[in-house]
Scaffold this active site. Structure first.
Site, PDB file in Angstrom:
ATOM      1  N   ASP A  63       0.853  -1.187   0.000  1.00 57.72           N
ATOM      2  CA  ASP A  63       0.000   0.000   0.000  1.00 57.72           C
ATOM      3  C   ASP A  63       0.894   1.243   0.000  1.00 57.72           C
ATOM      4  OD1 ASP A  63      -2.254   1.579   0.290  1.00 57.72           O
ATOM      5  OD2 ASP A  63      -2.382   1.287   2.454  1.00 57.72           O
ATOM      6  N   GLU A 123       2.447   5.312  -3.762  1.00 53.60           N
ATOM      7  CA  GLU A 123       2.391   6.390  -4.789  1.00 53.60           C
ATOM      8  C   GLU A 123       3.735   7.077  -4.973  1.00 53.60           C
ATOM      9  OE1 GLU A 123       0.069   5.945  -2.349  1.00 53.60           O
ATOM     10  OE2 GLU A 123      -1.211   4.907  -3.770  1.00 53.60           O
ATOM     11  N   ASP A 163      -9.123   4.370  -1.327  1.00 53.01           N
ATOM     12  CA  ASP A 163      -9.993   4.673  -0.183  1.00 53.01           C
ATOM     13  C   ASP A 163     -11.317   5.288  -0.619  1.00 53.01           C
ATOM     14  OD1 ASP A 163      -7.965   3.694   1.353  1.00 53.01           O
ATOM     15  OD2 ASP A 163      -7.166   5.662   1.892  1.00 53.01           O
TER      16      ASP A 163
END
Ligand code: GLC
Length: 812
Positions: free
Chosen positions: A414, A417, A493
């Site tokens: 996760d 980015e 999310d």
């Protein structure tokens, strides 16, 4: 760019002024072609000091590269895995233009100024450079403008929110942690600079292979042209001539790599939350699934299983017998998936091996001044592996040894980015440098969009080294084109609202046509808690999405299928069971996706490119080749109108046949999702199991929906977890059916019998029969044991030895 000027001017004036304004802003454009050099695969055009190469990469794929100062940089891509195989080409050089022909496609390069048009040999224009705006650059920025026909739509660009058709909107490509994103949130988590241009009967694709912060403007700035560009790097794009959207997706995914065949268990139901803790709660969740007989294949552990959120550690207070827990879950047929974020806690000399070994091996990302970059994330101050270095990826891959040895099945990367807390930009500063294997380095701006991709590449490659004959399962949040080679993904999310449930389908569909087929959303929504009907509807729709994972944020209410009482639990269980019944069909379709790139979840434009009325259907889709799904995503749905695609369809739940192009009006009850099977399809199913580890009992079920022009179906099976299928250990059976006045013939043809399936017998259900057949024959033998179901209008019979080739006939 033209924004400030255009507001006060009529469109026609803006168009004619566009070049002037661009020039005033410092844009330089490619000029007049002075010299044409033939290359073995295309042409090189010289315009002053600028050089442009137009080449044919493969049949139907062209490539355009521009070197403003005449020097092409070393040809390199993080995405492209295919090597060029140029077909025979023809170059016709005349005074005004150069025509580069390969097969049925022509690149017409006009010389004054240089403008590139792609046409079919028949003369049909596919796409043309905007006449008043040749390709241009401004400092490091670069841009390409194309003419935008009125009736053309633009599809793709990965996880962009809002309608699938990107027309009239502009987008930034910059991987971003976008908690609780909405329709207008941009950029999002992934950057996939690929789109399909589509108008009735004509389709083409463009892949702009540039990893810098990019932008795509489909008519927001200008009514007559669209454009794409980036803040650095190269003008380097691929043009796909199709001719169909399917062919474009096939060609694009061949270029950048396809989803690998996933382990079968990843297609089962997956339960997650931020975070299941302590250990006893994990046991309780597993037990509740098993006690209630709600099938499940995976439980995810989010960051709190770790010691102070530190990747590759375990909090022994909360998880005292972690290893035993993993083994006990495995024994129940439940796979453990662990989050292992890419940040490494900055924790020197405390025995935290990932930091100490990484520092010693000098694998962490540095700033321009040579110091290691430190940024706050979940564990506090953290450092970041330089995933652009092979030796850093190898080091990272090795970190999985302990978890892998104790039987953890999957890993979740996760925040890649990469997400950084306490900064306005939410990511690394621009003076971060990323080292490359050849000893050079690139600024963060050039690497940002591929950082997550290189993170999951390291994880996937590491797992392959640790368990060479097990298919890895990695889940990523960030991606660039081609990341599907390494990991599945989800939409980040989202929020527990009806609106988010509705936004999910177009996003998943857009991901699929952008090459990313193993994708899902947080079922039930991440932020907030869904009301009972919403969670029920979400679990219903999720059964027909590629990844089926319930996940929610910290501090929200429980979100497992059994919350909200018996009525909801029963409906949710039914849909999760339906998912398992469909696994033979889903796995077969996923194998097709791995082989061809055609996604499991298919927007209608992919199947019906001749029917523009379906292009902008953001809600409905095909799940595999045979099933049409019309999700219910609204709270109050009094009357739902379902426009079925061309052809005849059967109600998947009742077997009822519809007439061609029927508009179905319905009032779907809470437990009802409109699903239809295409006439002319054969769908394999199985009995419900509690996990994919369990062997289904009873026969294979084959649902035959006669009709259509080419009635067929297939079945692919293998061991579901290893690479033995690459050595031929798989089963592939092709089924077909033919309807004639005298009867219906169903044929099973084994294409490959390298794997022994769990079934011997097959139960055949043939739908759409107004009356019972007179007899049923398999091969030369009449079958006595068959029946006709007048409610479902179906004939049902069993073939005991169904693994071999057979022909069954219903005689009327
Ligand atoms: C991010 C992820 C979310 C996860 C959380 C904690 O918000 O998107 O899925 O639960 O981090 O790890």
């Amino acid at each position: 760019m033209l924004g400030i000027f255009r507001r006060s001017l009529p469109p026609a004036v803006v168009l004619s002024l566009a070049p002037v304004i661009l020039a005033a802003q410092g844009w330089q454009h490619v000029g007049v072609v002075q010299k044409v050099d033939k290359l073995p695969d295309g042409v090189e055009l010289t315009c002053g000091k600028t050089k442009v190469r137009v080449t044919v990469f493969r049949e139907g794929i062209f490539r355009v590269r521009v070197a403003p100062n005449g020097a092409f940089p070393k040809d390199f891509s993080w995405a492209v895995v295919e090597t060029p195989e140029p077909p025979a080409i023809r170059v016709d050089d005349t005074k005004d233009e150069v025509r580069l022909t390969a097969g049925s496609v022509v690149a017409r390069i006009r010389k004054s100024p240089l403008l590139i048009d792609f046409l079919r040999g028949t003369g049909d224009m596919l796409v043309a450079d905007a006449p008043d705006k040749p390709m241009g650059w401004n400092g490091g920025q670069l841009r390409v403008w194309k003419r935008m026909p009125e009736e053309e739509g633009y599809y793709g660009l990965g996880d962009k929110a809002g309608p699938m058709n990107r027309r009239n909107r502009a987008f930034t490509l910059w991987n971003t942690d976008a908690f609780a994103w909405q329709e207008s949130t941009d950029p999002l988590y992934k950057s996939i600079p690929f789109f399909i241009g589509l108008r009735k009967g004509l389709a083409y694709g463009i892949f702009f292979d540039n990893t810098w912060r990019g932008s795509f403007d489909f008519g927001k700035e200008d009514h007559d042209s669209y454009s794409f560009g980036a803040e650095g790097g190269e003008i380097n794009y691929y043009f796909f001539a199709g001719p169909t959207p399917k062919k474009i997706v096939e060609d694009f995914t061949a270029l950048v790599g396809r989803t690998k065949l996933p382990p079968l268990w990843t297609l089962g139901f997956q339960q997650s939350r931020y975070s299941y803790e302590p250990e006893a709660r994990v046991y309780e969740i597993a037990k509740t699934f098993r006690d209630k007989k709600i099938p499940v294949d995976a439980i995810y552990l989010d960051i709190d299983y770790q010691d102070k959120n530190t990747p590759f550690t375990v909090d022994r207070q909360k998880f005292p017998t972690f290893e035993k827990m993993v083994t006990d879950l495995t024994a129940q047929g439940i796979h453990t998936v662990l989050i292992t974020d890419l940040h490494i806690k900055k924790d020197p000399d405390h025995g935290y091996a990932p930091y100490d070994t990484g520092a010693k091996d000098d694998v962490f990302v540095k700033r321009a001044d040579g110091t290691t970059y430190v940024g706050p994330v979940w564990p506090g101050d953290s450092v970041f592996p330089d995933f652009t270095l092979t030796r850093a990826r190898d080091w990272w891959g090795g970190l999985y040894k302990n978890f892998s040895d104790l039987g953890v099945s999957g890993f979740w990367n996760d925040m890649n980015e990469p997400a950084i807390f306490l900064t306005i930009t939410k990511t690394m500063p621009p003076d971060v440098r990323h080292r490359l294997d050849d000893g050079t380095a690139l600024p963060h701006l050039a690497i940002h969009n591929v950082f997550g991709m290189q993170n999951v590449r390291a994880t996937s490659d590491g797992l392959l080294k640790l368990r060479p004959n097990e298919r890895p399962f990695v889940l990523t949040r960030a991606a660039y084109a081609g990341t599907q080679r390494y990991a599945a993904t989800w939409t980040g999310d989202n929020v527990s609202t009806w609106n988010h449930l509705g936004m999910s389908t177009p996003m998943l569909l857009s991901m699929g046509i952008s090459g990313y087929g193993m994708v899902g959303d947080d079922i039930g929504g991440f932020a907030g808690s869904p009301e009972p009907n919403l969670l029920t509807r979400w679990i219903e729709v999720g059964a027909f999405n590629p990844i089926y994972r319930d996940h929610t944020a910290k501090g929200t209410l429980d979100q497992e299928p059994w919350v909200h009482g018996a009525k909801h639990e029963a409906i949710r269980k039914r849909y999760i069971e339906e998912r398992y019944r469909l696994l033979p069909y889903i796995y077969t379709s996923v194998e097709e996706m791995a082989r061809t790139g055609i996604p499991l979840m298919r927007p209608l434009l992919l199947e019906y490119p001749q029917s523009p009325e379906f292009f902008d259907d953001d809600r409905e889709y095909l799940f595999g080749p045979a099933l049409f799904v019309s999700p219910v995503t609204a709270e109050l749905q009094d009357t739902k109108v379902v426009q079925l695609p061309p052809g005849t369809w059967y109600n998947y739940w009742t077997g009822e046949k519809t007439s061609d192009r029927e508009l179905i009006k319905m009032n779907p009850a809470l437990d009802e999702v409109p699903v239809y099977a295409r006439a002319g399809s054969i769908v394999p199913r199985q009995q419900v199991v509690q996990s994919t580890r369990e062997t289904p009992t009873g026969p294979l079920e084959l649902r035959v929906y006669p009709g259509g022009e080419d009635c067929k179906g297939s079945l692919y099976q293998d061991d579901g977890h290893s690479f033995n299928y690459e050595k031929g250990e798989f089963l592939r059976v092709n089924y077909s059916c033919q309807v004639a006045t005298a009867g219906i013939k169903i044929v099973s043809a084994v294409e490959k019998d390298g794997y022994k399936p769990w079934w011997n017998a097959a139960e055949i259900i043939v739908y759409g029969l107004d009356k019972a057949p007179q007899s049923v024959r398999v091969g030369d033998a009449m079958i006595r044991d068959w029946h006709y179901d007048p409610v479902q209008h179906a004939a049902v019979f069993t073939i005991n030895d169904a693994k071999n080739n057979w022909i069954a006939e219903l005689i009327f």
